[in-house]
Scaffold this motif. Structure first.
Motif, short mmCIF file in Angstrom:
data_model
loop_
_atom_site.label_atom_id
_atom_site.label_comp_id
_atom_site.label_asym_id
_atom_site.label_seq_id
_atom_site.Cartn_x
_atom_site.Cartn_y
_atom_site.Cartn_z
N GLN A 8 -58.07 73.26 17.79
CA GLN A 8 -57.92 72.93 19.21
C GLN A 8 -58.94 73.68 20.07
OE1 GLN A 8 -56.19 70.43 19.49
NE2 GLN A 8 -54.75 70.52 17.80
N THR A 12 -48.90 69.75 17.36
CA THR A 12 -50.32 70.12 17.35
C THR A 12 -50.61 71.40 18.13
OG1 THR A 12 -50.63 68.50 19.14
CG2 THR A 12 -51.26 67.83 16.91
N PHE A 27 -54.76 67.29 22.65
CA PHE A 27 -54.57 68.04 21.40
C PHE A 27 -54.66 67.04 20.25
CE2 PHE A 27 -53.18 70.90 24.53
CZ PHE A 27 -53.10 72.18 23.98
#
Length: 365
Positions: free
Chosen positions: A121, A157, A276
């Motif tokens: 990320q 995520t 994300f």
């Protein structure tokens, strides 16, 4: 008076320390009434003694804790605990609220999550630098402050983790709320709680309000039949996000995995939308490698790259909770001292493959 213990001491295998404990005062066992409700004048002192006397207890939602020192035999019910069934420790944030839904309106919450705990990320982290600077020096931004941010992407995520990591890095309190908690028993409850939430955040500013699962209250009308109480909640939230009431130093971060189903009126209030994504092959390998180091059993030399190729479409939470944990538990069930590559392969095979959404018309699920 000897009240019955409802929690075990810290002897159970594999439990983590409670990050957040939300309590509701229930009264004294003999009277069963709140006529002698103790007033907590200094919350820091209360939290210190509470952690000290309940240190090591396993906290479960719905269970009771009995005071032994400040207000002897007074009962508190556990409204919520994060993580679930975790152990109260010296770093646990303890909140007392009279609200049944457990909204954290009476104490500030410090996060222990670090940016380093979040694998991948990188684009989302980069975009969060602006929020970081705002929280560190809110007075520099004036009317140009980044007040409303939307995190979106597949479930698992790291949206919640990044919000907590951001709070930790900037050393500011974060108030995490699930959107479903805002729906009260009566029409008007939710709107009142929204305004109380922002009142509290303003008192602690700079502060982050993190509203998870925003789609629970903010779905487009074509996807749901909007109830009156939900409509009031949405209107109250829009009022706060629009800045009609000045809330200096308050940043609202909402998250959803169904961005394309959000009501356009809500979505238009966010100045920044941060996506994300599911982990790539290299990130999957990093997730495997970093997490197996914490296993209580030995792990044989595993071909993580081969496993990563089979993990396409899985989120970080899937990999940890449904692959690594399943493999570890299988080894424990079979009373082995080592987790094998075969254990991980079997866990992956049981889970199967998930397909990634292909276009904007798809909803994250």
């Amino acid at each position: 008076m000897n009240a019955k213990k409802t929690h075990e001491s810290n002897t159970e295998f594999g439990r983590s320390t409670s990050e957040l404990l939300i309590l509701k005062p229930e009264g004294y066992p003999l009277s069963g009434m709140m006529d002698e409700y103790p007033v907590i004048e200094n919350r820091d002192v209360f939290e210190f003694y509470a952690r000290e006397q309940w240190n090591g207890y396993v906290a479960r939602k719905g269970d009771y804790l009995f005071d032994r020192r400040m207000f002897p035999d007074f009962a508190y019910r556990i409204i919520d605990v994060e993580p679930a069934e975790s152990i109260i420790g010296t770093s646990t944030s303890i909140i007392v609220t009279e609200e049944e839904n457990g909204l954290p309106s009476s104490a500030e919450i410090k996060s222990s999550v670090k940016f380093e705990d979040i694998i991948g990320q990188e684009l989302a982290k980069q975009k969060c630098r602006l929020i970081e600077r705002f929280l560190e020096e809110p007075e520099r931004f004036g009317k140009w402050a980044p007040r409303n941010i939307l995190f979106f992407g597949p479930s698992g995520t790291g949206k919640t983790m990044l919000a907590k990591g951001l709070a930790n890095k900037t050393d500011v309190p974060i108030i995490p709320v699930k959107a479903t908690q805002l729906i009260g028993e009566y029409v008007g409850d939710g709107a009142r709680q929204i305004h109380q939430l922002y009142d509290r955040a303003e008192e602690m500013a700079p502060c982050i309000i993190f509203i998870d699962e925003l789609d629970a209250i903010a779905l487009d009308r074509k996807f749901q039949e909007l109830r009156g109480d939900v409509s009031e909640i949405v209107n109250a939230l829009l009022t706060e996000m629009d800045g009609i009431v000045e809330r200096d130093g308050v940043c609202t971060i909402c998250s959803t995995n169904r961005i394309y189903s959000l009501d356009s009126a809500i979505r238009s209030r966010f100045e920044e939308e941060i996506e994300f994504v599911l982990p790539g092959e290299e990130e999957v390998i990093m997730i495997f490698e970093s997490n197996v180091k914490t296993f209580p059993l030995q792990v044989e030399d595993c071909n993580f790259r081969a496993l990563a190729k089979k993990a396409n479409g899985l989120s970080g939470r899937d990999l940890v909770e449904k692959v690594l944990k399943t493999a570890l538990h299988q080894a424990i069930i079979e009373e082995r001292e080592i987790v094998t590559n075969k254990d991980l392969e079997n866990a992956l095979a049981k889970l199967g493959r998930k397909d990634t959404p292909q276009g904007p018309s798809e909803l994250y699920v």
